[in-house]
Design an enzyme around this catalytic site. Structure first.
Site, PDB file in Angstrom:
ATOM      1  N   HIS A 186       0.820  -1.202  -0.005  1.00 26.66           N
ATOM      2  CA  HIS A 186      -0.098   0.023   0.038  1.00 26.66           C
ATOM      3  C   HIS A 186       0.651   1.358  -0.111  1.00 26.66           C
ATOM      4  O   HIS A 186       0.516   2.161  -0.594  1.00 26.66           O
ATOM      5  CB  HIS A 186      -1.019   0.162   1.145  1.00 26.66           C
ATOM      6  CG  HIS A 186      -2.127  -0.877   1.075  1.00 26.66           C
ATOM      7  ND1 HIS A 186      -3.325  -0.546   0.399  1.00 26.66           N
ATOM      8  CD2 HIS A 186      -2.306  -2.039   1.377  1.00 26.66           C
ATOM      9  CE1 HIS A 186      -4.098  -1.631   0.565  1.00 26.66           C
ATOM     10  NE2 HIS A 186      -3.439  -2.433   1.134  1.00 26.66           N
ATOM     11  N   ASP A 193      -7.294  -2.018  -1.923  1.00 26.67           N
ATOM     12  CA  ASP A 193      -8.210  -2.926  -1.725  1.00 26.67           C
ATOM     13  C   ASP A 193      -9.579  -2.539  -2.174  1.00 26.67           C
ATOM     14  O   ASP A 193      -9.850  -1.295  -2.436  1.00 26.67           O
ATOM     15  CB  ASP A 193      -8.443  -3.044  -0.014  1.00 26.67           C
ATOM     16  CG  ASP A 193      -7.004  -3.607   0.350  1.00 26.67           C
ATOM     17  OD1 ASP A 193      -6.327  -4.338  -0.100  1.00 26.67           O
ATOM     18  OD2 ASP A 193      -6.889  -3.233   1.589  1.00 26.67           O
ATOM     19  N   GLU A 242      -6.203 -13.120  -0.226  1.00 25.20           N
ATOM     20  CA  GLU A 242      -6.981 -11.733  -0.241  1.00 25.20           C
ATOM     21  C   GLU A 242      -7.672 -11.465  -1.385  1.00 25.20           C
ATOM     22  O   GLU A 242      -7.000 -10.695  -2.197  1.00 25.20           O
ATOM     23  CB  GLU A 242      -6.048 -10.638   0.541  1.00 25.20           C
ATOM     24  CG  GLU A 242      -5.488 -11.023   1.873  1.00 25.20           C
ATOM     25  CD  GLU A 242      -4.812  -9.505   2.457  1.00 25.20           C
ATOM     26  OE1 GLU A 242      -4.711  -8.602   1.873  1.00 25.20           O
ATOM     27  OE2 GLU A 242      -4.414  -9.541   3.578  1.00 25.20           O
TER      28      GLU A 242
END
Length: 278
Positions: A186, A193, A242
């Protein structure tokens, strides 16, 4: 990596996975922390081309001991760096921290997409933002509502988040719940996300079955995105599945990975597995 998955759901996910593997959970859940940090580096024009040819970058990392090439990575000449944080082929994992550790993209922008994020978490680097806008528009045309749930996260924000986990549970346990500062995708601006329009199964394993995740898994490569932490590849990536965490690598690289059946950047570029911190 997730922005706002609360302890109960993440621990349930961890118990669910660990029960079948007997492994320590190595999740990437890092809730948003206070904003901090000032962008300081620019993205070179060569690294911002969404359609850059997916040639391996092994020769650009000669200073690092090179692992044995995988079948997917073998035979590719060098094009982009695996260590430069302005490169779309950057690999950040538990063996490969950012350099500099406090890197911040110079070209952070807020993409024109639906978002539940605010402040720095609503930002991406300009290349990723443009690709995200195109992907979100295509999804909407197919009747699928994509939402940006968490984008950029500064070194300072990641430090505050990680330290709060350490204070609450100790470092060993914190490493199963939060990326260490300087080790988070990130922070690069290349990753974000997603959620869906209704917020169903946000940052939970069941998100993989939602129309949003299904659409992105099937179509993300058309816009240069891969699901960075795929199912059952945690011994390689260091993180459990994820389906909400997307990473920009460029259209041709993402498409080539799909065509070859290669699931992780570690395998594709021959960078070696990183199940835990070195």
């Amino acid at each position: 990596m997730c922005q706002d998955c609360g302890p109960p759901s993440r621990r349930s996910f961890a118990r669910f996975l660990a029960a079948g593997t007997g492994l320590t959970v190595l999740t990437a859940c890092t809730p948003e922390a206070p904003k901090a940090g000032t962008p300081s580096s620019a993205v070179p024009p060569a690294s911002t081309s969404p359609s850059a040819s997916p040639t391996a970058a092994r020769a650009t990392v000669a200073a690092r001991p090179a692992p044995s090439p995988t079948k997917a990575a073998a035979g590719k000449p060098s094009r982009f760096s695996l260590t430069d944080p302005t490169s779309p082929w950057l690999i950040v994992n538990k063996h490969r921290p950012l350099a500099p550790a406090d890197f911040a993209p110079a070209d952070l922008v807020r993409p024109a997409v639906a978002t539940t994020a605010s402040g720095e978490a609503a930002l991406l680097n300009s290349t990723t933002a443009a690709a995200a806008e195109a992907m979100f528009a295509a999804a909407a045309a197919d009747g699928v509502a994509l939402v940006l749930a968490s984008g950029y996260r500064s070194f300072a924000a990641q430090t505050a988040t990680y330290n709060s986990h350490v204070a609450a549970r100790g470092q060993a346990d914190a490493d199963t719940a939060s990326a260490r500062p300087g080790y988070s995708e990130h922070q690069t601006g290349w990753a974000f996300d997603i959620a869906d329009g209704g917020g169903a199964c946000g940052f939970q394993p069941c998100f993989a079955d939602q129309p949003t995740a299904v659409w992105v898994k099937a179509n993300g490569h058309r816009f240069g995105f891969v699901v960075r932490y795929p199912w059952m590849f945690h011994p390689i990536t260091g993180y459990y599945y994820e389906p909400w965490h997307l990473r920009y690598v460029g259209v041709e690289a993402a498409s080539d990975m799909l065509q070859k059946g290669v699931h992780t950047l570690e395998e594709y570029f021959g960078a070696g597995a990183a199940p835990g911190y070195a």
